[in-house]
Design a protein around this motif. Sequence first.
Motif, PDB file in Angstrom:
ATOM      1  N   GLU A   1       0.841  -1.200   0.000  1.00 46.27           N
ATOM      2  CA  GLU A   1       0.000   0.000   0.000  1.00 46.27           C
ATOM      3  C   GLU A   1       0.876   1.250   0.000  1.00 46.27           C
ATOM      4  N   SER A   2       0.437   2.269  -0.712  1.00 45.81           N
ATOM      5  CA  SER A   2       1.129   3.568  -0.717  1.00 45.81           C
ATOM      6  C   SER A   2       0.239   4.598  -0.029  1.00 45.81           C
ATOM      7  N   PRO A   3       0.382   4.778   1.266  1.00 45.29           N
ATOM      8  CA  PRO A   3      -0.504   5.693   1.995  1.00 45.29           C
ATOM      9  C   PRO A   3      -0.236   7.147   1.638  1.00 45.29           C
ATOM     10  N   SER A   4      -1.242   7.971   1.879  1.00 41.79           N
ATOM     11  CA  SER A   4      -1.105   9.401   1.621  1.00 41.79           C
ATOM     12  C   SER A   4      -0.414  10.071   2.804  1.00 41.79           C
ATOM     13  N   PHE A   5      -0.076  11.357   2.613  1.00 39.19           N
ATOM     14  CA  PHE A   5       0.570  12.120   3.670  1.00 39.19           C
ATOM     15  C   PHE A   5      -0.443  12.927   4.479  1.00 39.19           C
ATOM     16  N   GLU A   6      -1.720  12.691   4.252  1.00 43.83           N
ATOM     17  CA  GLU A   6      -2.731  13.462   4.971  1.00 43.83           C
ATOM     18  C   GLU A   6      -2.795  13.079   6.442  1.00 43.83           C
ATOM     19  N   ASP A   7      -2.403  11.859   6.761  1.00 42.58           N
ATOM     20  CA  ASP A   7      -2.406  11.359   8.138  1.00 42.58           C
ATOM     21  C   ASP A   7      -0.961  11.167   8.584  1.00 42.58           C
ATOM     22  N   PRO A   8      -0.546  11.716   9.743  1.00 44.15           N
ATOM     23  CA  PRO A   8       0.844  11.561  10.200  1.00 44.15           C
ATOM     24  C   PRO A   8       1.278  10.104  10.323  1.00 44.15           C
ATOM     25  N   VAL A   9       0.375   9.215  10.735  1.00 44.39           N
ATOM     26  CA  VAL A   9       0.728   7.795  10.839  1.00 44.39           C
ATOM     27  C   VAL A   9       1.007   7.224   9.463  1.00 44.39           C
ATOM     28  N   HIS A  10       0.199   7.598   8.488  1.00 47.52           N
ATOM     29  CA  HIS A  10       0.420   7.136   7.121  1.00 47.52           C
ATOM     30  C   HIS A  10       1.736   7.681   6.572  1.00 47.52           C
ATOM     31  N   ALA A  11       2.023   8.948   6.888  1.00 48.48           N
ATOM     32  CA  ALA A  11       3.285   9.540   6.448  1.00 48.48           C
ATOM     33  C   ALA A  11       4.469   8.791   7.056  1.00 48.48           C
ATOM     34  N   PHE A  12       4.355   8.427   8.320  1.00 42.13           N
ATOM     35  CA  PHE A  12       5.410   7.672   8.988  1.00 42.13           C
ATOM     36  C   PHE A  12       5.613   6.322   8.302  1.00 42.13           C
ATOM     37  N   ARG A  13       4.510   5.661   7.971  1.00 41.46           N
ATOM     38  CA  ARG A  13       4.600   4.378   7.278  1.00 41.46           C
ATOM     39  C   ARG A  13       5.295   4.525   5.940  1.00 41.46           C
ATOM     40  N   ASP A  14       4.972   5.577   5.216  1.00 44.14           N
ATOM     41  CA  ASP A  14       5.580   5.803   3.906  1.00 44.14           C
ATOM     42  C   ASP A  14       7.086   6.011   4.032  1.00 44.14           C
ATOM     43  N   VAL A  15       7.488   6.846   4.981  1.00 44.63           N
ATOM     44  CA  VAL A  15       8.899   7.219   5.108  1.00 44.63           C
ATOM     45  C   VAL A  15       9.753   6.056   5.615  1.00 44.63           C
ATOM     46  N   PHE A  16       9.193   5.239   6.515  1.00 46.65           N
ATOM     47  CA  PHE A  16      10.018   4.224   7.159  1.00 46.65           C
ATOM     48  C   PHE A  16       9.731   2.788   6.733  1.00 46.65           C
ATOM     49  N   PHE A  17       8.652   2.569   5.936  1.00 47.56           N
ATOM     50  CA  PHE A  17       8.348   1.176   5.631  1.00 47.56           C
ATOM     51  C   PHE A  17       7.806   0.957   4.223  1.00 47.56           C
ATOM     52  N   THR A  18       6.662   1.518   3.897  1.00 47.38           N
ATOM     53  CA  THR A  18       5.986   1.139   2.659  1.00 47.38           C
ATOM     54  C   THR A  18       6.273   2.052   1.479  1.00 47.38           C
ATOM     55  N   GLY A  19       7.035   3.121   1.666  1.00 45.64           N
ATOM     56  CA  GLY A  19       7.310   4.047   0.575  1.00 45.64           C
ATOM     57  C   GLY A  19       8.224   3.435  -0.469  1.00 45.64           C
ATOM     58  N   HIS A  20       8.458   4.186  -1.533  1.00 44.07           N
ATOM     59  CA  HIS A  20       9.291   3.671  -2.615  1.00 44.07           C
ATOM     60  C   HIS A  20      10.778   3.655  -2.250  1.00 44.07           C
ATOM     61  N   HIS A  21      11.173   4.504  -1.302  1.00 47.20           N
ATOM     62  CA  HIS A  21      12.583   4.529  -0.874  1.00 47.20           C
ATOM     63  C   HIS A  21      12.642   4.687   0.650  1.00 47.20           C
ATOM     64  N   PRO A  22      12.068   3.757   1.405  1.00 50.96           N
ATOM     65  CA  PRO A  22      11.931   3.942   2.858  1.00 50.96           C
ATOM     66  C   PRO A  22      13.283   3.958   3.571  1.00 50.96           C
ATOM     67  N   VAL A  23      13.307   4.647   4.695  1.00 49.84           N
ATOM     68  CA  VAL A  23      14.543   4.768   5.481  1.00 49.84           C
ATOM     69  C   VAL A  23      15.143   3.388   5.773  1.00 49.84           C
ATOM     70  N   PHE A  24      14.266   2.446   6.156  1.00 51.38           N
ATOM     71  CA  PHE A  24      14.726   1.065   6.328  1.00 51.38           C
ATOM     72  C   PHE A  24      14.290   0.275   5.107  1.00 51.38           C
ATOM     73  N   PRO A  25      15.204  -0.109   4.222  1.00 48.99           N
ATOM     74  CA  PRO A  25      16.655  -0.162   4.392  1.00 48.99           C
ATOM     75  C   PRO A  25      17.436   0.852   3.563  1.00 48.99           C
ATOM     76  N   TRP A  26      16.762   1.796   2.871  1.00 47.84           N
ATOM     77  CA  TRP A  26      17.467   2.635   1.911  1.00 47.84           C
ATOM     78  C   TRP A  26      18.537   3.518   2.541  1.00 47.84           C
ATOM     79  N   PHE A  27      18.374   3.834   3.807  1.00 44.91           N
ATOM     80  CA  PHE A  27      19.392   4.659   4.460  1.00 44.91           C
ATOM     81  C   PHE A  27      20.741   3.955   4.495  1.00 44.91           C
ATOM     82  N   ALA A  28      20.745   2.634   4.327  1.00 49.35           N
ATOM     83  CA  ALA A  28      22.004   1.889   4.280  1.00 49.35           C
ATOM     84  C   ALA A  28      22.872   2.360   3.112  1.00 49.35           C
ATOM     85  N   PHE A  29      22.257   2.672   1.962  1.00 48.45           N
ATOM     86  CA  PHE A  29      23.030   3.175   0.828  1.00 48.45           C
ATOM     87  C   PHE A  29      23.696   4.501   1.191  1.00 48.45           C
ATOM     88  N   PHE A  30      22.944   5.373   1.850  1.00 51.40           N
ATOM     89  CA  PHE A  30      23.471   6.676   2.251  1.00 51.40           C
ATOM     90  C   PHE A  30      24.617   6.505   3.247  1.00 51.40           C
TER      91      PHE A  30
END
Length: 382
Positions: A174-203
């Motif tokens: 699922e690709s949640p919207s940013f209208e809800d802070p919980v959904h935004a958190f999910r996008d950034v850290f889990f379900t997004g196209h480039h989530p922090v876990f694990p993409w931050f490993a490249f950085f």
Amino acid sequence: MAITASGSDPVLSEITAPSAARLEGIDFARAIAFLGMTVVNFHIYIDNAATDPAWATELASLFSGRAAATFVFIAGVGTALLTARWRRTRSIDDRRMARLSLLKRGLFLFIAGVSFRAQWPYDILHFYGVYLALAALLFTLNTRWLIVLVMVTPLLFVAEYLAFPPLLGWDYWESPSFEDPVHAFRDVFFTGHHPVFPWFAFFLAGLAIGRADLHMSANHWRLLFGGIVLIAMAQAVHFSMIGLNYIKLLPVEDWGPGYALSYIDNLFGTSAYPPSPLYVMFGLGVGMIVLSLSLMLCAADGRRRLVKPVIYAGQMALTLYLAHVFIGVTGIEWFLPEEMDSIWALYAIVIVFFLASIIFATIWRRYHKRGPVEWAMRRLVD
């Protein structure tokens, strides 16, 4: 296979300002990563034709996830150069200035990316902003701890993947919207196209490697060899678990309700969805190879002059990234007939757009030191 450092002053290579000592191979690598991202993103809107040869379609699919991973890896290298002054002086003032600069750049990119997300749901900029904000907290760690975090970050994604969907009912796809802070958190850290876990490993890997003396030819070869080894290891584990079907040896049914072998085998894939540890190994290997070959190419003055237009494009990758959506994707959506869907149409449009990008970058650099968006960011955050 360790990458060694030297006594050169790396602060002169800071990626946001031209200088005589600048490592222009990094800019070249960034341009190549951008080229790969245009292949992936234009491919979303240009389908393959039934008559397209398999090798041509497979070539396009190889860029998926790997070009963006290289882009993030190069961003980490650039951040290492941006914070080099503090590593040299160990000054509290320099540390504070570096941290504040990273936080402000991160905030700028996060706001720009979230705003851009309405136009481009596959945006990487808001993730990039979070990476920079995290780097502001972690750039003072020694290299060994950065390497440890590189290994831990993909494992945190595995923990999320095993815990959140079965236990909390979160759908990974699922690709949640940013209208809800919980959904935004999910996008950034889990379900997004480039989530922090694990993409931050490249950085983080780029942040560690960028501390080495990348002017040294020996380090170029170490990067190349290390990248090949990582890809070979990832492919070997993938083939063993999936190709030879060793995954059936895992007692998945004992792990609890909500698990299935078809769900777990994604953790042994090398594609970007879901971004398994093997994907991170493969993507990091690609980034290291691209960087090493770019540094080798640009090490000699004659070769560097020949590829100067590509280097200029790499120096204004942020501007071109936005342009490839507002101009490239929009143009494809509006003007490309559906009957033109073909892998050859994709390659033709990518080549034309990339050539136009390097021509624009070359002309722009005759009159300005930075790209228009890069200039705006500097004015706002520095």
